[in-house]
Design a protein around this motif. Structure first.
Motif, PDB file in Angstrom:
ATOM      1  N   ALA A 119       4.476   7.740  -0.022  1.00 39.74           N
ATOM      2  CA  ALA A 119       3.120   7.772   0.529  1.00 39.74           C
ATOM      3  C   ALA A 119       2.802   6.377   1.045  1.00 39.74           C
ATOM      4  CB  ALA A 119       2.120   8.186  -0.549  1.00 39.74           C
ATOM      5  N   ASP A 120       2.151   6.319   2.179  1.00 44.44           N
ATOM      6  CA  ASP A 120       1.822   5.045   2.825  1.00 44.44           C
ATOM      7  C   ASP A 120       0.307   5.030   3.026  1.00 44.44           C
ATOM      8  OD1 ASP A 120       1.353   2.951   4.551  1.00 44.44           O
ATOM      9  OD2 ASP A 120       2.919   3.504   5.987  1.00 44.44           O
ATOM     10  N   GLY A 121      -0.361   4.250   2.199  1.00 42.07           N
ATOM     11  CA  GLY A 121      -1.821   4.256   2.213  1.00 42.07           C
ATOM     12  C   GLY A 121      -2.396   3.465   3.367  1.00 42.07           C
ATOM     13  N   SER A 179       8.792   5.200   4.494  1.00 40.85           N
ATOM     14  CA  SER A 179       7.547   4.871   5.168  1.00 40.85           C
ATOM     15  C   SER A 179       7.870   4.237   6.521  1.00 40.85           C
ATOM     16  CB  SER A 179       6.707   3.925   4.304  1.00 40.85           C
ATOM     17  OG  SER A 179       7.353   2.683   4.147  1.00 40.85           O
ATOM     18  N   ASP A 180       6.859   4.084   7.368  1.00 42.39           N
ATOM     19  CA  ASP A 180       7.109   3.567   8.724  1.00 42.39           C
ATOM     20  C   ASP A 180       7.453   2.080   8.720  1.00 42.39           C
ATOM     21  OD1 ASP A 180       4.539   2.661   8.086  1.00 42.39           O
ATOM     22  OD2 ASP A 180       3.849   2.773  10.158  1.00 42.39           O
ATOM     23  N   GLY A 181       7.317   1.432   7.567  1.00 43.05           N
ATOM     24  CA  GLY A 181       7.771   0.047   7.468  1.00 43.05           C
ATOM     25  C   GLY A 181       9.282  -0.065   7.641  1.00 43.05           C
ATOM     26  N   LEU A 182       9.992   1.045   7.415  1.00 44.18           N
ATOM     27  CA  LEU A 182      11.440   1.063   7.686  1.00 44.18           C
ATOM     28  C   LEU A 182      11.696   1.434   9.144  1.00 44.18           C
ATOM     29  CD1 LEU A 182      14.384   0.958   6.484  1.00 44.18           C
ATOM     30  CD2 LEU A 182      14.265   3.449   6.463  1.00 44.18           C
ATOM     31  N   VAL A 189       7.202  -6.380   9.055  1.00 43.81           N
ATOM     32  CA  VAL A 189       5.772  -6.534   9.342  1.00 43.81           C
ATOM     33  C   VAL A 189       4.910  -5.561   8.541  1.00 43.81           C
ATOM     34  CG1 VAL A 189       6.217  -7.392  11.662  1.00 43.81           C
ATOM     35  CG2 VAL A 189       5.723  -4.974  11.327  1.00 43.81           C
ATOM     36  N   ASP A 190       5.530  -4.596   7.883  1.00 45.58           N
ATOM     37  CA  ASP A 190       4.756  -3.616   7.119  1.00 45.58           C
ATOM     38  C   ASP A 190       5.436  -3.438   5.758  1.00 45.58           C
ATOM     39  OD1 ASP A 190       2.930  -1.682   6.442  1.00 45.58           O
ATOM     40  OD2 ASP A 190       3.598  -0.207   7.930  1.00 45.58           O
ATOM     41  N   ASN A 191       4.749  -2.789   4.851  1.00 43.73           N
ATOM     42  CA  ASN A 191       5.359  -2.441   3.567  1.00 43.73           C
ATOM     43  C   ASN A 191       6.507  -1.462   3.840  1.00 43.73           C
ATOM     44  OD1 ASN A 191       1.985  -1.971   2.391  1.00 43.73           O
ATOM     45  ND2 ASN A 191       3.154  -3.867   2.404  1.00 43.73           N
ATOM     46  N   ILE A 192       7.557  -1.574   3.041  1.00 43.18           N
ATOM     47  CA  ILE A 192       8.760  -0.748   3.266  1.00 43.18           C
ATOM     48  C   ILE A 192       9.075   0.040   1.996  1.00 43.18           C
ATOM     49  CG2 ILE A 192      11.180  -0.778   3.976  1.00 43.18           C
ATOM     50  CD1 ILE A 192      10.326  -3.988   4.451  1.00 43.18           C
ATOM     51  N   GLU A 233       0.820  -1.210   0.000  1.00 40.55           N
ATOM     52  CA  GLU A 233       0.000   0.000   0.000  1.00 40.55           C
ATOM     53  C   GLU A 233       0.856   1.264   0.000  1.00 40.55           C
ATOM     54  OE1 GLU A 233      -3.000  -0.446   3.116  1.00 40.55           O
ATOM     55  OE2 GLU A 233      -2.946  -2.598   2.739  1.00 40.55           O
ATOM     56  N   ASP A 234       2.171   1.066  -0.033  1.00 38.34           N
ATOM     57  CA  ASP A 234       3.079   2.212  -0.142  1.00 38.34           C
ATOM     58  C   ASP A 234       3.196   2.614  -1.612  1.00 38.34           C
ATOM     59  OD1 ASP A 234       3.574   1.997   2.542  1.00 38.34           O
ATOM     60  OD2 ASP A 234       5.692   1.456   2.345  1.00 38.34           O
ATOM     61  N   ALA A 235       3.593   3.839  -1.838  1.00 40.23           N
ATOM     62  CA  ALA A 235       3.890   4.290  -3.194  1.00 40.23           C
ATOM     63  C   ALA A 235       5.004   5.324  -3.106  1.00 40.23           C
ATOM     64  CB  ALA A 235       2.650   4.911  -3.842  1.00 40.23           C
TER      65      ALA A 235
HETATM   66 MG    MG Z   1       3.196   1.653   6.824  1.00 42.77          MG
END
Ligand code: MG
Length: 383
Positions: free
Chosen positions: A32-34, A181-184, A221-224, A19-21
Motif C-alpha cells: 500500500a502506498d499512502g 509501489s511506484d517508487g520502484l 525519489v519516492d518510497n520503495i 508512507e508505503d506499507a
Molecule cells: Mg509512491
C-alpha cells in the motif's frame, strides 16, 4: 503451491518518511502506498493494511468485502481527523490459495508475474496518464515522463466506496509474483526489473533487496516497497510462506467473489469535476500553443538547409524539444559554407532573424552579393 516470500521497503533518497506499507500474512500479501501529506499517507496505508489483516484473520467475509471495509475505515478516519483529511492509499493485494492468486487492486502500485523469464504487468494503473494512454492521447513513453504521472483517478479511502479491480491468476511451479509501489516502477524500467528478478532465482529476499537498491541508485525519489513471492510446487510439507519474515500465518479461506459496488453519485460528481478541470486545462494549453504557433509563423529567418542558405518560417529555436521552426520556404543555390566563411554570416547556422518574407529575400540577395564579392577577392563587408 508453496510460497517463499521476500520483502523490502525503503524511504528512498528524497522523502523524510515512508508512507508505503506492506503485509505478509500468508496466504495474503499486499503493498500500500499512502498519500495525503506526510502524516496522512502513513496513516492511510497502515490503517488500510491493519484493517485488512485483522478481518482476514477472522475470515468472516469475502476478501473484496474486507477491502471495502478497509476503504470505509480510512475514509471515516479521514473525515474525523483534520490532520489526515483527504488521505488515501493504493492497495495491491494477492491472496494465494492452491494454484490461484486472487488479486485485488486500486491505485498505481503494481503486480507483475515473472514466468519463464519474461515479466508481465498484471494490474492496470488507476492514473490519469494511463487513462490518457488508453484514450490514445499520449504514448506509453510520454506517460513515463508526464508531469502528472502520479495523479491517481482511484484510491482507497477517498470515497465511501471504491471500485476494485479483481482477477484470478493461475500459478505454475517456478512463477514469481512481484507486488510493488511506484517508487520502484517510477525509478527503473521493466527490463531492469525483469533482469534483477531473473538473476536472483530461488532467492526472493535477495531479489527484493536488489530491486530496492536499484531504485535508490536510480534516484530513489519516492518510497520503495517490494514483495517478491516465489511459487514452488508443493512437496506436501507446508502450505505456508516458508521464507516470510512476518509472524503469524493463517489458513483461513478468503472467499473469492467479484463484488463490484457501483460508484456513488457523489463519487461520480467528484470524478466528473476532475475530468472537466483537466479538460479545461488541456483546452487552454492547446489554445496557448495554437496562439504561439500563429505568432511564430509570422516570423522569418535565414538559415541553412542541406548545406545551402535557406529561408525558414518560424523562429530558430526549439522549446522543450518542440521545434518552433518548421518550413523551409526556399533552399537557395548559395553554399552555406561560402556564406559562413564571411564574418558577417558566421552564425548563419543558428539563424538570422528577419521581419518578413521580403526581408528574407533581400537578406539572401545580400548574402549572394557578399559571397560573390568575397569570391572575387573583395572582403565581405558590412552593407
Ligand atoms: Mg509512491
Amino acid at each position: 503451491m508453496k510460497i517463499e516470500a521476500g520483502v523490502a521497503t525503503h524511504v528512498g533518497q528524497v522523502r523524510s518518511g515512508n508512507e508505503d506499507a506492506y503485509l505478509l500474512e500468508p496466504p495474503l500479501y499486499a503493498v500500500a502506498d499512502g498519500m495525503g501529506g506526510h502524516r496522512g499517507g502513513e496513516v492511510a496505508s497502515q490503517l488500510a493494511l491493519t484493517t485488512i489483516a485483522e478481518s482476514f484473520r477472522k475470515g468472516a467475509a469475502p476478501f473484496a468485502e474486507q477491502v471495502q471495509a478497509a476503504n470505509r475505515a480510512v475514509f471515516e478516519r479521514s473525515g474525523a481527523d483534520r490532520a489526515v483529511a483527504g488521505m488515501g492509499t493504493t492497495l495491491t493485494a494477492a491472496v494465494i490459495q492452491g494454484d490461484l492468486a486472487h488479486l485485488v487492486h486500486v491505485g498505481d502500485s503494481r503486480a507483475y508475474l515473472l514466468r519463464a523469464g519474461s515479466l508481465r504487468q498484471l494490474t492496470d494503473d488507476h492514473t490519469l496518464v494511463n487513462r490518457m494512454v488508453k484514450a490514445g492521447e499520449i504514448t506509453p513513453a510520454e506517460a513515463e515522463v508526464h508531469p502528472h504521472r502520479n495523479v491517481l483517478v482511484r484510491a482507497l479511502g477517498t470515497e465511501p466506496d471504491v471500485p476494485l479491480d479483481e482477477q484470478d491468476v493461475g500459478l505454475l511451479d517456478g512463477d514469481r509474483l512481484l507486488l510493488c509501489s511506484d517508487g520502484l516502477t517510477g525509478m527503473i524500467t521493466e527490463e531492469q526489473i525483469q533482469a534483477i528478478l531473473g538473476a536472483t532465482e530461488g532467492a526472493p529476499q535477495e531479489a527484493a533487496d536488489r530491486l530496492v537498491t536499484a531504485a535508490n541508485h536510480a534516484g530513489g525519489v519516492d518510497n520503495i516497497t517490494v514483495v517478491v513471492l516465489d511459487v514452488l510446487a508443493d512437496d506436501g510439507a507446508t502450505e505456508e510462506g516458508a521464507g516470510a519474515p512476518a509472524p503469524g500465518t493463517t489458513t483461513q479461506a478468503a472467499t473469492e467473489q467479484p463484488a463490484r459496488p457501483a460508484r456513488t453519485p457523489d463519487a461520480r460528481r467528484r470524478w466528473w469535476r476532475i475530468v472537466i478541470i483537466v479538460g479545461i486545462v488541456v483546452v487552454a494549453l492547446g489554445a496557448a500553443l495554437t496562439g504561439a504557433r500563429a505568432l511564430i509563423d509570422t516570423r522569418w529567418y535565414v538559415g541553412v538547409a542541406n548545406g545551402h542558405v535557406a529561408i525558414y518560417q518560424g523562429i530558430p529555436a526549439d522549446v522543450f524539444g518542440y521545434d518552433l521552426s518548421h518550413v523551409v520556404e526556399e533552399e537557395t543555390d548559395i553554399p552555406a559554407a561560402a556564406a559562413e566563411a564571411l564574418p558577417l554570416y558566421s552564425s548563419l547556422a543558428s539563424g538570422i532573424n528577419v521581419d518578413s518574407r521580403a526581408d528574407a529575400d533581400a537578406r539572401v540577395e545580400q548574402i549572394r552579393r557578399d559571397v560573390r564579392r568575397a569570391a572575387r577577392g573583395v572582403t565581405g563587408g558590412h552593407a
